[in-house]
Design a protein around this motif. Structure first.
Motif, PDB file in Angstrom:
ATOM      1  N   TYR A 170     -22.164 -15.653   8.225  1.00 38.45           N
ATOM      2  CA  TYR A 170     -22.140 -15.138   6.856  1.00 38.45           C
ATOM      3  C   TYR A 170     -23.553 -14.088   6.432  1.00 38.45           C
ATOM      4  CZ  TYR A 170     -18.962 -19.024   6.841  1.00 38.45           C
ATOM      5  OH  TYR A 170     -18.196 -19.795   7.032  1.00 38.45           O
ATOM      6  N   GLY A 171     -24.410 -14.356   7.306  1.00 38.93           N
ATOM      7  CA  GLY A 171     -25.625 -13.419   6.847  1.00 38.93           C
ATOM      8  C   GLY A 171     -26.379 -14.122   5.823  1.00 38.93           C
ATOM      9  N   ILE A 172     -26.345 -15.445   5.576  1.00 46.80           N
ATOM     10  CA  ILE A 172     -27.235 -15.973   4.178  1.00 46.80           C
ATOM     11  C   ILE A 172     -28.217 -16.499   4.816  1.00 46.80           C
ATOM     12  CG2 ILE A 172     -27.005 -17.444   2.492  1.00 46.80           C
ATOM     13  CD1 ILE A 172     -23.809 -16.941   2.589  1.00 46.80           C
ATOM     14  N   GLU A 173     -29.405 -16.157   4.136  1.00 46.18           N
ATOM     15  CA  GLU A 173     -30.811 -16.994   4.804  1.00 46.18           C
ATOM     16  C   GLU A 173     -30.819 -18.174   3.853  1.00 46.18           C
ATOM     17  OE1 GLU A 173     -33.698 -17.102   7.324  1.00 46.18           O
ATOM     18  OE2 GLU A 173     -32.693 -15.270   7.068  1.00 46.18           O
ATOM     19  N   PRO A 174     -30.873 -19.261   4.313  1.00 48.72           N
ATOM     20  CA  PRO A 174     -30.974 -20.658   3.616  1.00 48.72           C
ATOM     21  C   PRO A 174     -32.226 -20.483   2.823  1.00 48.72           C
ATOM     22  CG  PRO A 174     -30.771 -20.836   6.161  1.00 48.72           C
ATOM     23  CD  PRO A 174     -31.156 -19.556   5.913  1.00 48.72           C
ATOM     24  N   GLY A 175     -32.100 -20.753   1.473  1.00 44.39           N
ATOM     25  CA  GLY A 175     -32.918 -20.925   0.511  1.00 44.39           C
ATOM     26  C   GLY A 175     -33.284 -22.203  -0.018  1.00 44.39           C
ATOM     27  N   ARG A 176     -34.151 -22.327  -0.981  1.00 47.45           N
ATOM     28  CA  ARG A 176     -34.620 -23.591  -1.346  1.00 47.45           C
ATOM     29  C   ARG A 176     -33.509 -24.747  -1.866  1.00 47.45           C
ATOM     30  NH1 ARG A 176     -39.541 -24.101  -1.382  1.00 47.45           N
ATOM     31  NH2 ARG A 176     -41.116 -22.490  -1.592  1.00 47.45           N
ATOM     32  N   GLU A 177     -32.073 -24.061  -2.292  1.00 51.72           N
ATOM     33  CA  GLU A 177     -31.265 -24.901  -2.631  1.00 51.72           C
ATOM     34  C   GLU A 177     -30.413 -25.828  -1.682  1.00 51.72           C
ATOM     35  OE1 GLU A 177     -32.031 -22.207  -6.214  1.00 51.72           O
ATOM     36  OE2 GLU A 177     -31.596 -21.801  -3.869  1.00 51.72           O
ATOM     37  N   HIS A 178     -30.423 -24.661  -0.561  1.00 52.75           N
ATOM     38  CA  HIS A 178     -29.736 -25.358   0.781  1.00 52.75           C
ATOM     39  C   HIS A 178     -30.682 -26.240   1.292  1.00 52.75           C
ATOM     40  CE1 HIS A 178     -28.486 -21.064   0.122  1.00 52.75           C
ATOM     41  NE2 HIS A 178     -27.254 -21.469   0.197  1.00 52.75           N
ATOM     42  N   LEU A 179     -31.845 -25.914   1.486  1.00 54.93           N
ATOM     43  CA  LEU A 179     -32.753 -26.850   2.009  1.00 54.93           C
ATOM     44  C   LEU A 179     -32.868 -28.292   1.387  1.00 54.93           C
ATOM     45  CD1 LEU A 179     -35.962 -24.524   2.585  1.00 54.93           C
ATOM     46  CD2 LEU A 179     -34.216 -25.182   4.476  1.00 54.93           C
ATOM     47  N   GLY A 180     -32.912 -28.058  -0.002  1.00 58.85           N
ATOM     48  CA  GLY A 180     -32.807 -29.234  -1.010  1.00 58.85           C
ATOM     49  C   GLY A 180     -31.717 -30.344  -0.558  1.00 58.85           C
ATOM     50  N   CYS A 181     -30.415 -29.348  -0.445  1.00 59.64           N
ATOM     51  CA  CYS A 181     -29.229 -30.138  -0.073  1.00 59.64           C
ATOM     52  C   CYS A 181     -29.309 -30.919   1.251  1.00 59.64           C
ATOM     53  CB  CYS A 181     -27.888 -29.415  -0.166  1.00 59.64           C
ATOM     54  SG  CYS A 181     -27.450 -28.668  -1.532  1.00 59.64           S
ATOM     55  N   MET A 182     -30.001 -30.338   2.227  1.00 59.11           N
ATOM     56  CA  MET A 182     -30.079 -30.986   3.658  1.00 59.11           C
ATOM     57  C   MET A 182     -30.985 -32.294   3.528  1.00 59.11           C
ATOM     58  SD  MET A 182     -28.004 -29.467   5.634  1.00 59.11           S
ATOM     59  CE  MET A 182     -28.567 -30.318   7.016  1.00 59.11           C
ATOM     60  N   VAL A 183     -31.969 -31.949   2.753  1.00 56.78           N
ATOM     61  CA  VAL A 183     -33.007 -33.375   2.519  1.00 56.78           C
ATOM     62  C   VAL A 183     -32.219 -34.524   1.909  1.00 56.78           C
ATOM     63  CG1 VAL A 183     -34.865 -34.252   1.462  1.00 56.78           C
ATOM     64  CG2 VAL A 183     -35.179 -31.902   2.259  1.00 56.78           C
ATOM     65  N   ASP A 184     -31.366 -34.097   0.748  1.00 55.09           N
ATOM     66  CA  ASP A 184     -30.542 -34.737   0.060  1.00 55.09           C
ATOM     67  C   ASP A 184     -29.480 -35.518   1.190  1.00 55.09           C
ATOM     68  OD1 ASP A 184     -30.010 -36.321  -2.468  1.00 55.09           O
ATOM     69  OD2 ASP A 184     -28.173 -35.055  -2.486  1.00 55.09           O
ATOM     70  N   LEU A 185     -28.895 -34.586   2.021  1.00 57.29           N
ATOM     71  CA  LEU A 185     -27.924 -35.188   2.735  1.00 57.29           C
ATOM     72  C   LEU A 185     -28.568 -36.337   3.779  1.00 57.29           C
ATOM     73  CD1 LEU A 185     -25.169 -35.288   4.262  1.00 57.29           C
ATOM     74  CD2 LEU A 185     -26.026 -33.169   5.263  1.00 57.29           C
ATOM     75  N   LEU A 186     -29.597 -36.088   4.170  1.00 56.71           N
ATOM     76  CA  LEU A 186     -30.177 -36.851   5.419  1.00 56.71           C
ATOM     77  C   LEU A 186     -30.712 -38.155   4.589  1.00 56.71           C
ATOM     78  CD1 LEU A 186     -32.214 -34.335   7.405  1.00 56.71           C
ATOM     79  CD2 LEU A 186     -30.325 -35.559   8.284  1.00 56.71           C
ATOM     80  N   GLY A 187     -31.257 -37.944   3.387  1.00 50.56           N
ATOM     81  CA  GLY A 187     -31.804 -39.060   2.708  1.00 50.56           C
ATOM     82  C   GLY A 187     -30.860 -39.974   2.133  1.00 50.56           C
ATOM     83  N   ARG A 188     -29.761 -39.418   1.735  1.00 47.34           N
ATOM     84  CA  ARG A 188     -28.557 -40.361   1.351  1.00 47.34           C
ATOM     85  C   ARG A 188     -28.072 -41.110   2.449  1.00 47.34           C
ATOM     86  NH1 ARG A 188     -26.425 -39.344  -4.013  1.00 47.34           N
ATOM     87  NH2 ARG A 188     -27.593 -37.461  -4.885  1.00 47.34           N
ATOM     88  N   ALA A 189     -28.121 -40.478   3.625  1.00 44.14           N
ATOM     89  CA  ALA A 189     -27.407 -41.161   4.726  1.00 44.14           C
ATOM     90  C   ALA A 189     -28.348 -42.165   5.295  1.00 44.14           C
ATOM     91  CB  ALA A 189     -26.979 -40.167   5.686  1.00 44.14           C
ATOM     92  N   GLY A 190     -29.735 -42.438   4.693  1.00 46.17           N
ATOM     93  CA  GLY A 190     -30.406 -43.452   5.098  1.00 46.17           C
ATOM     94  C   GLY A 190     -31.514 -42.937   6.333  1.00 46.17           C
ATOM     95  N   ARG A 191     -31.341 -41.456   6.677  1.00 45.01           N
ATOM     96  CA  ARG A 191     -32.070 -40.945   7.560  1.00 45.01           C
ATOM     97  C   ARG A 191     -33.369 -40.252   7.052  1.00 45.01           C
ATOM     98  NH1 ARG A 191     -26.967 -38.485  10.920  1.00 45.01           N
ATOM     99  NH2 ARG A 191     -28.690 -37.306  12.189  1.00 45.01           N
TER     100      ARG A 191
END
Length: 411
Positions: A170-191
């Motif tokens: 989609y040509g969308i450069e990941p921004g802070r909100e996307h990065l934050g979601c990934m940190v949250d995703l990994l953290g919630r999963a216990g990783r």
């Protein structure tokens, strides 16, 4: 002159709504109606935004009636859709979305995020696929909603797929909100170790939000050492960040490390940092009722406490056991139990059951994340009372019904 006056009304109401003063915006809207000025699309859009930020669903429904006087207006319908999603009325949001004659990327993004925030993560991802099939190209906000959905359902593989495909497809450069979601995703999963590594290696410079997200995950998964590192990082970026001190203090308290709790609190006192008290509020008949632990100012507080004690007894009979891990002070015996028993959301639900018509969902808003003990309590209450309880914390809605929550106990 009437037109000019309407422009003035719209300008002032819009300014208040956009700057976070929802109460004043809605007061002016009511004054405008009493002055016999008919709102136009601009007025109603601002009113919906104010209802959204203050989570006043009943008033929002009243404003919705005014929309029926106008031809289909996409901006107005998108504002209405956002209001229903963020006020937790997913059924009305879905109905509106399905009836919209026209949908743009904002409409689709709002519905994707709304489903995710209300515990319907897989439905959100399904809608995203339908959006792609309809030819609508996702934007930056759409992908935040998609990653949020993955995060709150523990869909790690899906999250990585969507994150890695954003720029390529989609040509969308990941921004802070996307990065934050990934940190949250990994953290919630216990990783949490993987989340920490992701923060270290991400292209944008880390900020306090990323480290705070990791800190919260470390608290949930009891990783004390990494939590200490994350807390120090948060304070480096923002020495006045209350959340970092509170989360670290809570982690120490849950581990019964009372000396460390006192050390954190002493640091807070020395730096003049104060914790905001937990607060819950409920809207009934266009009036907001606010509850905090230890506050007995509500005129019905004695009846509320009596009703809450009855609820506690009845839920205990069907399996509810208070989780003392969420007593965050060095208290013993009855005093500690009381601090848990009278959490603000418990007071709010006891009041809601007293005053709400039978069968009507009880909707509660919170300024802090719901604790595990109250989450368990709400599931039991929804079962014994055969009711629906909707609680919105700063991140998402929890919908309790028949002893279950839409989050699947993953939050």
């Amino acid at each position: 002159m009437v037109t000019a006056d309407l422009v003035v009304w719209n300008s002032v109401i819009g300014a208040y709504a956009q700057n976070g003063n929802a109460e004043q915006a809605l007061n002016l809207f009511k004054q405008m109606r009493r002055a016999d000025f008919s709102p136009n699309q601009g007025t109603l859009t601002s009113a919906f935004r104010a209802c959204t930020s203050s989570v006043m669903l009943e008033l929002g429904r009243q404003v919705h009636v005014q929309v029926l006087k106008f031809d289909s207006d996409l901006i107005l319908e998108n504002a209405l859709l956002d209001m229903y999603c963020k006020c937790g009325s997913l059924e009305e949001a879905i109905l509106l979305f399905e009836r919209m004659k026209e949908r743009d990327v904002i409409s689709w993004s709002t519905m994707v995020s709304g489903l995710a925030q209300n515990g319907q993560s897989r439905e959100a991802l399904g809608l995203f696929k339908t959006m792609q099939q309809s030819g609508i190209r996702p934007n930056y906000i759409t992908m935040v909603g998609v990653l949020f959905a993955c995060s709150h359902a523990g869909l790690v593989d899906d999250g990585w797929y969507y994150y890695n495909s954003m720029k390529r497809l989609y040509g969308i450069e990941p921004g802070r909100e996307h990065l934050g979601c990934m940190v949250d995703l990994l953290g919630r999963a216990g990783r949490v170790e993987e989340a920490a590594k992701f923060i270290d290696e991400m292209q944008l410079e880390a900020d306090s939000v990323s480290w705070r997200t990791l800190l919260n995950a470390c608290r949930v998964h009891r990783n004390v050492e990494l939590a200490i590192l994350a807390a120090k990082k948060v304070v480096e970026y923002d020495p006045e960040d209350i959340g970092a001190y509170v989360l670290l203090s809570n982690l120490y308290a849950e581990s019964r490390r009372w000396r460390d709790v006192e050390r954190v609190r002493e640091t807070m006192r020395n730096r003049g940092v104060r914790k905001d008290p937990g607060c819950s509020w409920i809207e009934l008949e266009n009036q907001i009722h606010v509850f905090t632990l230890g506050d007995k100012s509500h005129p019905l507080i004695d009846k509320i406490i009596l009703n809450l004690n009855i609820l506690l007894q009845r839920t205990a009979e069907v399996g509810y056991v208070p989780d003392t891990n969420f007593i965050l002070h060095d208290l013993d015996g009855e005093q500690g139990d009381d601090s848990l028993r009278f959490h603000s959301e418990k007071l709010a639900v006891a009041f809601g059951l007293m005053k709400s018509p039978r069968g009507k969902p009880i909707r509660i808003m919170k300024n802090l994340r719901i604790c595990g003990d109250c989450h368990s309590f709400m599931k039991h209450v929804s079962k014994i009372e055969s009711c629906t309880i909707k609680i919105r914390d700063p991140v998402r809605f929890h919908h309790f019904k028949d002893g279950r929550c839409t989050c699947g106990d993953f939050w």
